[in-house]
Design a protein around this motif. Structure first.
Motif: not given
Length: 431
Positions: A69-92
């Motif tokens: 339920k808590v997770g449902q409240l959040f809408m962040p920016v994600l990095y990558g052009t596919t759902a499986g794109s590995a990104s250092g920005e996401n990791q950081a």
């Protein structure tokens, strides 16, 4: 005059079974004496049975853990052009390399797309479908800022429609409705189901560095008509619309991205200058309203921005204007939201103020942990959390994706994006 509603309509009632004290307090009789304590008897009037939509929302809500339920409240920016794109920005930022893993880790309710997520129509379709597959229990709310004109995150792919100010100049509400509908159709074809538009601010300050021509008009009544028309157009495209930035960002000379604006309107001036487009949006059935990171001392003397103000979000927007939909914050990484409190406290205070959707937290791990801890400690009650999640689920139900994620089609997108009909409409609108 602004609408006033009764106490039973102040908030959407959480659709979970609560034992015992879930009712409203008894009203005082007109004679001034306190009413006697209510007694439970077999002849008590039963509460109204839930509608089929409410029952469906209730069933989905009941399947969610507190963490989900808590997770449902959040809408962040994600990095990558596919759902499986590995990104250092996401990791950081999130300690998870791919968008899919971030969604799973935080049980996210939504994702907002920016130009860095966009390469081509088929790629965006693949991205949004992949993001939806990564969401285990509830389809994602996938949003973007496609106001047209100055703020157009999907401009690389979509028909170039003029912005609100140019459409407002035409005084043609039918045109505003048609452009919003066409914009919504193109977004929906890409797998986006919520637009952070239309702008419901009134352009009353020519020195405003952040709104200006993003608003339809400098006259509240004309702006209100345009906003209502746009909301209806988005609805016809079956996409959720968001009126922004409540209680009104039109008379500022400071950019809330970099500072904390102060609006000195009296309450009467707010009712006359700022409120009408938001009232019109609510009357037109707007799905969401976005808060502004502005201080409005005559509406709340605390010095907190509207995003963190219970008198503004709950007192005015919920209780006075009667809005029952989703309240979204503006981006929580903006300076105007972060001037007084740290990133965890900002998220907690936004929920306590009345916000349901926490957009773009500056530090998602810290914000998520802070809200979860506040729920577990009782600072944010389970009932309050359920109210927000219920509104977010109800938005999904209204737009047709509560239990089954929408699947975008590259072929459909090819037909809809920059179609001949939409290009002709853009030319008519002056685009």
């Amino acid at each position: 005059m602004l609408r006033r509603i009764g106490t039973t309509g102040l908030l959407v009632i959480a659709l979970t079974a609560c034992g015992g004290g879930g009712g409203t307090a008894g009203a005082e009789p007109t004679g001034g004496k306190a009413a006697p304590p209510a007694r439970t008897t077999t002849s008590a009037v039963p509460s109204a049975a839930p509608t089929p939509a409410q029952s469906e929302v209730q069933r989905v809500l009941a399947r969610l853990t507190t963490e989900e339920k808590v997770g449902q409240l959040f809408m962040p920016v994600l990095y990558g052009t596919t759902a499986g794109s590995a990104s250092g920005e996401n990791q950081a930022r999130y300690s998870a390399r791919t968008p899919a893993k971030v969604i799973a880790k935080y049980h996210l309710g939504g994702v907002i797309l920016f130009p860095h997520n966009v390469k081509s129509a088929s790629q965006v379709v693949g991205l949004t479908n992949g993001l939806q597959r990564a969401s285990a229990k509830v389809p994602l709310i996938i949003g973007t800022d496609q106001e047209n004109g100055l703020v157009s995150r999907m401009s690389a792919l979509m028909t170039k429609f003029p912005g609100a100010g140019d459409i407002g100049d035409t005084k043609d509400t039918g045109l505003a409705r048609q452009v919003a509908k066409a914009t919504g159709e193109e977004l929906r074809a890409l797998g986006v189901n919520l637009d952070f538009a239309p702008v419901a601010d009134v352009n009353v300050n020519p020195r405003n560095p952040v709104i200006g021509r993003r608003a339809y008009d400098d006259d509240p009544k004309r702006a209100a008509k345009m906003v209502a028309a746009a909301v209806k157009g988005f609805g016809e495209a079956k996409i959720a619309a968001t009126a922004k930035h409540f209680p009104g960002h039109g008379d500022t000379s400071v950019d809330s991205h970099t500072g904390l604006p102060i609006i000195k309107h009296t309450k009467a001036q707010w009712e006359r200058l700022d409120a009408p487009p938001f009232e019109a949006a609510i009357d037109a059935g707007v799905d969401a309203v976005m808060s502004a990171h502005i201080v409005f001392p005559k509406l709340d003397p605390s010095g907190d921005p509207a995003t963190l103000s219970k008198p503004i979000l709950t007192g005015l927007l919920r209780e006075k204007l009667g809005f029952k939909g989703v309240i979204s914050t503006d981006a929580l990484n903006m300076a105007g939201a972060r001037k007084k409190y740290d990133d965890g406290e900002v998220a907690v205070r936004a929920v306590l103020a009345g916000a349901d959707l926490l957009l773009m937290p500056n530090d998602l791990p810290k914000a998520y942990k802070a809200v979860l801890a506040a729920v577990k400690s009782g600072r944010i009650s389970e009932q309050r959390l359920d109210q927000s999640v219920t509104r977010l689920l109800t938005l999904r139900h209204k737009r047709g994706f509560l239990t089954e994620a929408p699947v975008a089609s590259a072929a459909k997108a090819s037909d809809v994006l920059r179609s001949s009909a939409h290009r002709k409409l853009a030319a008519k609108a002056g685009g």
